[in-house]
Scaffold this motif. Structure first.
Motif, PDB file in Angstrom:
ATOM      1  N   ASN A 135       2.219   3.982 -13.883  1.00  0.00           N
ATOM      2  CA  ASN A 135       0.919   3.815 -13.407  1.00  0.00           C
ATOM      3  C   ASN A 135       0.807   4.845 -12.170  1.00  0.00           C
ATOM      4  N   SER A 136      -0.312   5.576 -11.959  1.00  0.00           N
ATOM      5  CA  SER A 136      -0.515   6.307 -10.650  1.00  0.00           C
ATOM      6  C   SER A 136      -1.191   5.383  -9.574  1.00  0.00           C
ATOM      7  N   GLU A 137      -1.060   5.853  -8.277  1.00  0.00           N
ATOM      8  CA  GLU A 137      -1.335   5.051  -7.336  1.00  0.00           C
ATOM      9  C   GLU A 137      -2.848   4.745  -7.235  1.00  0.00           C
ATOM     10  N   TYR A 138      -3.682   5.587  -7.978  1.00  0.00           N
ATOM     11  CA  TYR A 138      -5.156   5.222  -8.093  1.00  0.00           C
ATOM     12  C   TYR A 138      -5.405   4.110  -9.024  1.00  0.00           C
ATOM     13  N   ASP A 140      -3.280   1.762  -9.623  1.00  0.00           N
ATOM     14  CA  ASP A 140      -2.777   0.386  -9.237  1.00  0.00           C
ATOM     15  C   ASP A 140      -3.871  -0.059  -8.261  1.00  0.00           C
ATOM     16  N   ASN A 141      -4.649   0.948  -7.605  1.00  0.00           N
ATOM     17  CA  ASN A 141      -5.503   0.354  -6.874  1.00  0.00           C
ATOM     18  C   ASN A 141      -6.738  -0.310  -7.617  1.00  0.00           C
ATOM     19  N   ASN A 144      -5.997  -3.634  -8.692  1.00  0.00           N
ATOM     20  CA  ASN A 144      -6.245  -4.586  -7.446  1.00  0.00           C
ATOM     21  C   ASN A 144      -7.604  -5.109  -7.575  1.00  0.00           C
TER      22      ASN A 144
END
Length: 238
Positions: A135-138, A140-141, A144
């Motif tokens: 997963n990219s940080e994008y 993952d956000n 959430n």
């Protein structure tokens, strides 16, 4: 027409999302749903009021404009507020639900027909998955945000129920003078009835406080000062 599919890192390994808010289906809406969990952050930018959905139920909303089809926080592809409501922040993604052995399972779905969803890299696009499949940080956000939205449904319903029991919701109308450009009437929305709030006994207030609703009420009341922000933005656009 939406085309919702289950997101996975095999079929969608090259998926990217253009960071252009003007392409969002919500770009030209004057309000979007908001939730108690985000009231503290949202009230610093948007009036938080209530609207009725298609079934006549109250939904907290963040106001972006003073008339239908108007979003005063969107200028070209940029969003001009440091906080964006959760339903904007989630982008072209949504939660999918399935039931296995009596257990609800949540998954991320993506609308493949959303114009922000592309497979070729662009200057303002971000990867959904990393080259090795993680997963990219994008995303993952986004996960959430979607989780918070899912969890917020029940708390929002409890908040509305508590307000209705105490007769704390009232309709309001505001006529706004646009300095020589006519008058704009904002109607069809609802807010907290401050007179009823002031008249509540200690037991009712204590119950609202204990359940966390009183704080949200105060955030909504404070947010009404942001109506002047909308008026200023509208006059600047005019």
């Amino acid at each position: 027409m939406a085309n919702h599919v289950l997101l996975n890192n095999v079929e969608h390994k090259d998926l990217k999302v253009i960071q252009d808010f003007s392409l969002s289906p919500d770009a030209k809406r004057m309000c979007v749903a908001a939730f108690p969990v985000e009231a503290r952050h949202a009230q610093a930018h948007y009036p938080l009021v209530f609207a009725k959905d298609g079934e006549g139920n109250f939904q907290m909303v963040a106001l972006f404009g003073l008339e239908q089809g108007e979003n005063l926080f969107l200028d070209d592809d940029k969003w001009h507020a440091s906080y964006r409501p959760l339903v904007i922040e989630k982008g072209p993604f949504l939660i999918g639900r399935s039931n296995t052995d009596g257990q609800e399972r949540l998954s991320i779905h993506v609308d493949m027909d959303d114009p922000r969803v592309v497979s070729e890299p662009l200057d303002n696009s971000v990867d959904v998955f990393l080259p090795h499949g993680g997963n990219s940080e994008y995303i993952d956000n986004v996960a959430n945000v979607l989780s918070t939205l899912h969890e917020s449904q029940a708390s929002h319903g409890q908040f509305i129920a508590a307000l209705e029991v105490n007769n704390l919701i009232e309709s309001f109308v505001v006529d706004i003078d646009l300095d020589g450009n006519g008058t704009n009437r904002l109607s069809g929305f609802y807010t907290i009835n401050e007179d009823v709030l002031k008249s509540l006994g200690k037991d009712a207030l204590g119950d609202l406080h204990e359940k966390g609703h009183l704080n949200t009420i105060y955030m909504m009341l404070a947010s009404m000062s942001q109506l002047s922000t909308l008026v200023t933005l509208k006059k600047e656009r005019a």
